[in-house]
Scaffold this motif. Structure first.
Motif, PDB file in Angstrom:
ATOM      1  N   ALA A  72       0.830  -1.207   0.000  1.00  0.00           N
ATOM      2  CA  ALA A  72       0.000   0.000   0.000  1.00  0.00           C
ATOM      3  C   ALA A  72       0.860   1.251   0.000  1.00  0.00           C
ATOM      4  N   ASN A  73       1.273   1.704   1.176  1.00  0.00           N
ATOM      5  CA  ASN A  73       2.069   2.925   1.282  1.00  0.00           C
ATOM      6  C   ASN A  73       3.203   2.706   2.281  1.00  0.00           C
ATOM      7  N   PRO A  74       4.352   2.195   1.823  1.00  0.00           N
ATOM      8  CA  PRO A  74       5.449   1.883   2.762  1.00  0.00           C
ATOM      9  C   PRO A  74       5.998   3.096   3.488  1.00  0.00           C
ATOM     10  N   LYS A  75       5.728   4.298   2.993  1.00  0.00           N
ATOM     11  CA  LYS A  75       6.226   5.496   3.669  1.00  0.00           C
ATOM     12  C   LYS A  75       5.517   5.745   4.995  1.00  0.00           C
ATOM     13  N   THR A  76       4.265   5.315   5.095  1.00  0.00           N
ATOM     14  CA  THR A  76       3.495   5.580   6.316  1.00  0.00           C
ATOM     15  C   THR A  76       2.907   4.333   6.958  1.00  0.00           C
ATOM     16  N   ASP A  77       2.841   3.216   6.230  1.00  0.00           N
ATOM     17  CA  ASP A  77       2.263   1.995   6.793  1.00  0.00           C
ATOM     18  C   ASP A  77       3.125   1.460   7.936  1.00  0.00           C
TER      19      ASP A  77
END
Length: 469
Positions: A72-77
């Motif tokens: 999904a979103n590795p920057k915030t997950d």
């Protein structure tokens, strides 16, 4: 973005600057991107990194790991570090059998590399996960010296913390992500201690870890307790008669571990109990018990390496072995992980180990911790999130055992016992406590998530998103 979050990120940034300009910042980690895996058709549809991190006083132990970024979103997950049980079972078990994005295609093959499939129920759909080969010497991890090192609970915890902080320094883009520690089976004795030490170390050590909570599946928590609860579990599941259960309770007084050798009546009834369950698969009583011979005699274990099992019982090439016996995929993993092509693809260091073994012999491990209940007490008092789940057909660490120590935490119930559903069908039962702990059962589940990957994935997805099960 809240003020607390901004303050946390600013603190991390300032400390990171200090660290980057310090000679101590060089950790010597080795990391490689893996775009293709033998047995998988085409490029991997997820981002995989493998590598080594040195731990110990002089980086004597090189700890191997697999890191998979969130889809999904590795920057915030959330970022999760996952420890397989055993102790001494390779991280590949978690990655390929339980919560990771790949699976082995369970079918006969003729000396070719076993085929890999994409797991649609991977937990990496909503989180980035580090699968780590611990304790030292597990999987592809190795000792750079010829020392007679014997791993144990405390050395594993120490190396776990060293690994984590060094890995985060080498991957600073993940320092601010919500962080969770997780594992199953015997890692239940390691994860709570690690969690507490992360919390305590955040005031003294770099980097600051954005610790949010922990996840445990069928966790070993108090030594011997699972064995004690196996008998009431067997009674509830009608594996033993009412009369035998009453006789066991009376003669053994509810204690079935380290039975007094002079208690003849208890020993007599206990022997009958063992005979009754001798042909039941304890890791999941719904499954057939059909172990087969491992390539090395020392590595004959059951599903999660908690108990030893007999020698050759089935023909590895028979249709039974892959159609009815989950152990067949363990043979596939052995054949896959011991090929030159796989070692090259995973960037395993040449000459570092002689052979990959899924679960190491536990005779070389020192069991030092008797209970981690007090660590759950400390973490609960701080309100960190926790998800504790149990496959309701596991007899190795029965749900009765887990429910008992959770009840002993003595927190009020916020959301009382109720079923949780998948597409209007009961998938298990759950209860939520005032200490931010969620307990859930998986209907039909066994000792780890591998038995019910779909149900466990949906449970995790809801919980990590902050939704009610």
């Amino acid at each position: 973005m809240g003020f607390a979050t901004v303050l946390f990120r600013c603190s991390v940034f300032l400390l990171l600057l200090v660290q980057l300009f310090s000679a101590a910042a060089a950790t010597g980690g080795s990391y490689s991107r893996v775009k293709y895996l033998p047995g998988f058709s085409g490029p991997l549809p997820f981002e995989l990194e493998t590598g080594y991190v040195g731990v110990g006083d002089s980086d004597q132990f090189q700890i191997f790991h697999y890191f998979i970024k969130s889809d999904a979103n590795p920057k915030t997950d959330p970022l999760i570090i996952w420890l397989t049980g055993g102790p001494g079972c390779s991280a590949l078990s978690g990655l390929a059998f339980a919560i990771g994005p790949i699976s082995f295609k369970e079918e006969p093959y003729n000396d070719s590399i076993p085929e890999l499939l994409l797991n649609p129920y991977s937990w990496t759909k909503k989180s980035s996960i580090i699968f780590v080969d611990l304790p030292a010497g597990t999987g592809f991890s190795y000792d750079t010296t010829s020392s007679a090192f014997k791993p144990g609970d405390f050395s594993q915890i120490h190396h776990y913390l060293q690994f984590l902080r060094k890995w985060l320094v080498d991957h600073p883009e993940f320092i601010t992500n919500p962080f969770y520690v997780g594992g199953d089976s015997y890692s239940g004795m390691i994860v709570p201690v690690v969690a507490q030490k992360i919390v305590g170390g955040n005031t003294l050590e770099f980097p600051i870890i954005n610790f949010q909570g922990y996840i445990l599946g069928n966790p070993y928590t108090i030594r011997g307790s699972g064995d004690n609860f196996a008998i009431p579990f067997a009674h509830r599941m009608t594996l033993i008669s009412e009369e035998l259960f009453e006789s066991l309770k009376t003669s053994c007084k509810g204690k079935y571990v380290n039975i007094d050798p002079t208690n003849v009546e208890c020993l007599k009834h206990y022997k009958i109990y063992k005979e009754c369950i001798s042909n039941v698969e304890p890791a999941c009583i719904l499954d057939p018990k059909c172990p087969f011979q491992s390539p090395k005699q020392q590595d004959i274990y059951d599903r999660r390496s908690l108990n030893s099992i007999p020698n050759l019982l089935i023909n590895q090439n028979s249709s039974l072995s892959f159609r009815r016996c989950p152990e067949y995929k363990y043979k596939l993993s052995n054949d896959w992980a011991n090929t030159d092509q796989v070692w090259k693809a995973l960037h395993v260091r040449e000459g570092s180990i002689e052979e990959w073994i899924r679960c190491k012999n536990r005779k070389d491990y020192t069991f030092e911790i008797e209970s981690v209940f007090s660590y759950h007490v400390k973490l609960s008092s701080k309100g960190y999130r926790s998800l504790i789940y149990s496959g309701d057909h596991d007899m190795l660490v029965p749900h009765l055992d887990t429910q008992t120590w959770i009840k002993a935490l003595n927190y009020s119930i916020v959301d009382d016992w109720r079923p949780w559903f998948i597409l209007d069908q009961v998938a298990g039962y759950t209860r939520h406590y005032a200490n931010n702990m969620t307990f859930a059962t998986i209907k039909g589940g066994g000792h780890t998530a591998e038995y019910t990957r779909r149900e466990c994935s949906i449970m995790f997805s809801r919980w990590i998103s902050g939704e009610s099960l």
